[in-house]
Design an enzyme around this catalytic site. Structure first.
Site, short mmCIF file in Angstrom:
data_model
loop_
_atom_site.label_atom_id
_atom_site.label_comp_id
_atom_site.label_asym_id
_atom_site.label_seq_id
_atom_site.Cartn_x
_atom_site.Cartn_y
_atom_site.Cartn_z
N ASP A 37 0.85 -1.18 0.00
CA ASP A 37 0.00 0.00 0.00
C ASP A 37 0.89 1.24 0.00
O ASP A 37 2.04 1.18 0.44
CB ASP A 37 -0.89 -0.02 1.25
CG ASP A 37 -1.91 1.10 1.24
OD1 ASP A 37 -2.32 1.51 0.15
OD2 ASP A 37 -2.29 1.56 2.32
N ASP A 332 -4.33 -2.43 5.71
CA ASP A 332 -4.65 -1.89 7.04
C ASP A 332 -6.14 -1.86 7.34
O ASP A 332 -6.53 -1.67 8.49
CB ASP A 332 -4.07 -0.48 7.21
CG ASP A 332 -4.53 0.48 6.11
OD1 ASP A 332 -5.40 0.08 5.31
OD2 ASP A 332 -4.04 1.62 6.08
N ASP A 336 -9.27 -5.26 3.65
CA ASP A 336 -8.01 -5.86 3.19
C ASP A 336 -7.79 -7.27 3.72
O ASP A 336 -6.90 -7.99 3.25
CB ASP A 336 -6.81 -4.99 3.61
CG ASP A 336 -6.78 -3.65 2.89
OD1 ASP A 336 -7.25 -3.61 1.73
OD2 ASP A 336 -6.30 -2.67 3.47
#
Length: 589
Positions: A37, A332, A336
């Site tokens: 990410d 996070d 996810d």
């Protein structure tokens, strides 16, 4: 192996990588792809609004700084700030010097409101939230409803490209007027320009309501009046560019996956070295249009995925796994969790991560830093190398004992070792050096190697040959000590000298098995645990040989000074031979 992995977990924890599942320690060393990410992992996660724009700026194709906007005190800017502050789930912690509680992006909007002299808490108290359409990764926007004066007003914030189709009007200094296609084109052009400068762009809109919406009323986001945009920057972490280069050197592909605009993501990816010449970036929309076969063909060239959903993340991980890659995936959010489960090594964020994402992950980054993943990969490779070296130490040492017993059996000689001798060697003097080998620190050249194939067996032909040769070398000198004892004092002295030589030779052999490199290259003191293990084993052996009370228990004969000198010399010779071979091999390289 379990002890070495546990030691690896302890070492990683000190480097901000918390391992939740023990096998992940070793799996990390095999990682070939890291899907990371952007926000908070590759960047500092300290969003700051630097530029904003309302009508007028769109046509001119430029935004102005927050400082300039504050000076203008335009009513449109004021409305934009209201939308940013009220359509917001973050807050400032008064006990921690105004630190943001919640999403850093929303925290940046609160700081922007402060620059305009607006206190976020007081504004919320004056205009409490009456209705909420929470942020959704598919809609990419959120809406809240407040009473402003005598009117119900809905404020919407989110991705500009998702909001513009819902807008029918635009707010100008002269009031509200219908929005035109030309307006939308100007807005899109300015957002593109801001994104190319690595700014993350958020749009803001509003709508007057006749009545309070009912729950899940999607019509509240229709017929919006566009207010303006805010551009914020989240600077890349200084150490990330070097970490990305290290990954490339280690044969690990780094891929950025983000919900940001494609242009913004591309700009950041170029800065930190993820996107190189020949690489491409894909948006979630483009990904949806591709079949699995098309994605598989382009996969090796895609370094950036932008505007993606959690479902896209699962698909990307699956595509890499179908190519036989070991994938590490960071995340996070609650959404996810499926992708973290799907990946070979799911990595959750310790600071910004949700409990759901942490539960789904095999590893948690307590500092949310991409560079920590690289450190964890280094430790993972080191753990595997240490396990392999510990196995080499134990099996080559046992091979020497097996060959010695086989030799005396074939030639009908008295047995070289009593059962108590072998128990002493295996339970005491072997265990300490083996654990010390597991404490061997990571070497610099670990990341110069390609990732290990997880299907590759530890017991390769070269490994087996090394075991046999090193075991045979030790066995030869053990049998030399045995024959010297046999000719000088009979079976009891022969057994004692064979036992002492084997034990001491294996203690010395612990230094040989620390790594493939010679002890001169490694440095004798680079692993203090190996020295401590050697000293402890030496003390135990000498206690058995020289304290009369132990002679009967361990079935050893009395030794002369000459016998002791012979034992030490013969026990040291295998290490001399093995180290000389390593030195010659290094010089040839």
């Amino acid at each position: 192996a379990t002890i070495v992995m546990a030691l690896g977990v302890q070492r990683m924890t000190k480097k901000n990588a918390l391992i939740r599942k023990l096998p992940a320690v070793e799996t990390l060393g095999s990682a070939t792809v890291i899907c990371s990410d952007k926000t908070g992992t590759l960047t500092l996660n300290k969003m700051t609004v630097t530029h904003i724009a309302v009508n007028g700026g769109f046509e001119a194709g430029k935004s102005i700084s927050v400082e300039e906007a504050v000076q203008e005190r335009s009513s449109v800017y004021q409305e934009l700030v209201y939308a940013a502050a009220l359509c917001n789930d973050a807050s400032l912690d008064p006990d921690r010097k105004g630190e943001v509680i919640g999403d850093p992006t929303e925290g940046a909007l609160i700081y922007m409101a402060q620059a305009f002299g607006i206190d976020h808490e007081r504004l919320e108290d004056e205009h409490p939230r009456l209705f909420e359409q929470p942020f959704d990764s598919d809609r990419k926007r959120m809406t809240t409803v407040h009473r402003i004066g005598n009117c119900l007003t809905a404020y919407t914030k989110g991705a500009v490209d998702e909001m513009l189709p819902l807008c029918t009007h635009i707010l100008t200094p002269n009031g509200v007027r219908p929005i035109t296609e030309s307006d939308k084109s100007h807005i899109a052009g300015l957002c593109l320009s801001m994104s190319e400068s690595a700014l993350r762009v958020l749009g803001f809109a509003m709508r007057s309501l006749a009545a309070l919406p009912v729950e899940d009323d999607e019509n509240v986001e229709l017929g919006l009046t566009f207010i303006g945009v805010a551009g914020m920057i989240d600077p890349p972490r200084r150490e990330v560019a070097e970490a990305v280069r290290t990954c490339r050197r280690a044969g690990i592909r780094t891929v950025m996956i983000t919900g940001d605009h494609k242009v913004t993501a591309t700009a950041i990816a170029k800065q930190i070295g993820i996107l190189e010449d020949g690489d491409i970036a894909l948006s979630g929309v483009e990904l949806d249009k591709m079949s699995d076969e098309e994605l598989g063909e382009k996969l090796e060239h895609v370094s950036v995925y932008a505007r993606v959903s959690p479902e896209h993340k699962i698909r990307i991980v699956d595509a890499w796994q179908k190519k036989g890659k070991i994938v590490s995936m960071t995340g996070d959010g609650v959404n996810d969790a499926p992708a973290l489960k799907k990946a070979n090594i799911g990595v959750a964020m310790g600071i910004t991560g949700t409990e759901v994402s942490k539960d789904a992950a095999a590893m948690i980054l307590t500092d949310d830093n991409f560079a920590t993943i690289v450190k964890a990969v280094t430790n993972g490779r080191n753990v595997y190398a240490n396990i392999k070296n510990a196995i080499k130490f134990l099996l080559s040492g046992n091979m020497s004992a097996i060959l010695s017993v086989l030799y005396t059996s074939l030639f009908a000689l008295p047995i070289p070792f009593q059962p108590v001798h072998l128990l002493f060697i295996n339970l005491l003097t072997d265990s300490l050096p083996a654990i010390a080998i597991g404490m061997e620190p990571p070497r610099e050249d670990l990341l110069n190697q390609k990732p290990r194939n997880p299907k590759e067996s530890i017991m390769s032909k070269d490994f087996m040959l090394t075991l046999l040769v090193q075991g045979a070398i030790i066995g030869v000198f053990v049998m030399a000590a045995y024959h010297i004892g046999l000719s000088a004092g009979g079976a009891a002295l022969a057994s004692t000298m064979a036992f002492a030589t084997l034990t001491l030779a294996r203690l010395f052999h612990g230094f040989n098995c620390r790594a493939d490199a010679s002890i001169f290259k490694l440095g004798l003191g680079s692993n203090k645990y190996s020295i401590l293990a050697f000293i402890a084993g030496l003390v135990l052996l000498n206690a058995v040989l020289f304290i009369p009370a132990f002679h009967g228990l361990f079935m050893v004969a009395d030794l002369t000074i000459g016998n002791i000198g012979t034992i030490y010399l013969l026990a040291f010779m295998p290490t001399v031979i093995i180290q000389l071979y390593k030195v010659v091999k290094e010089k040839r390289k």
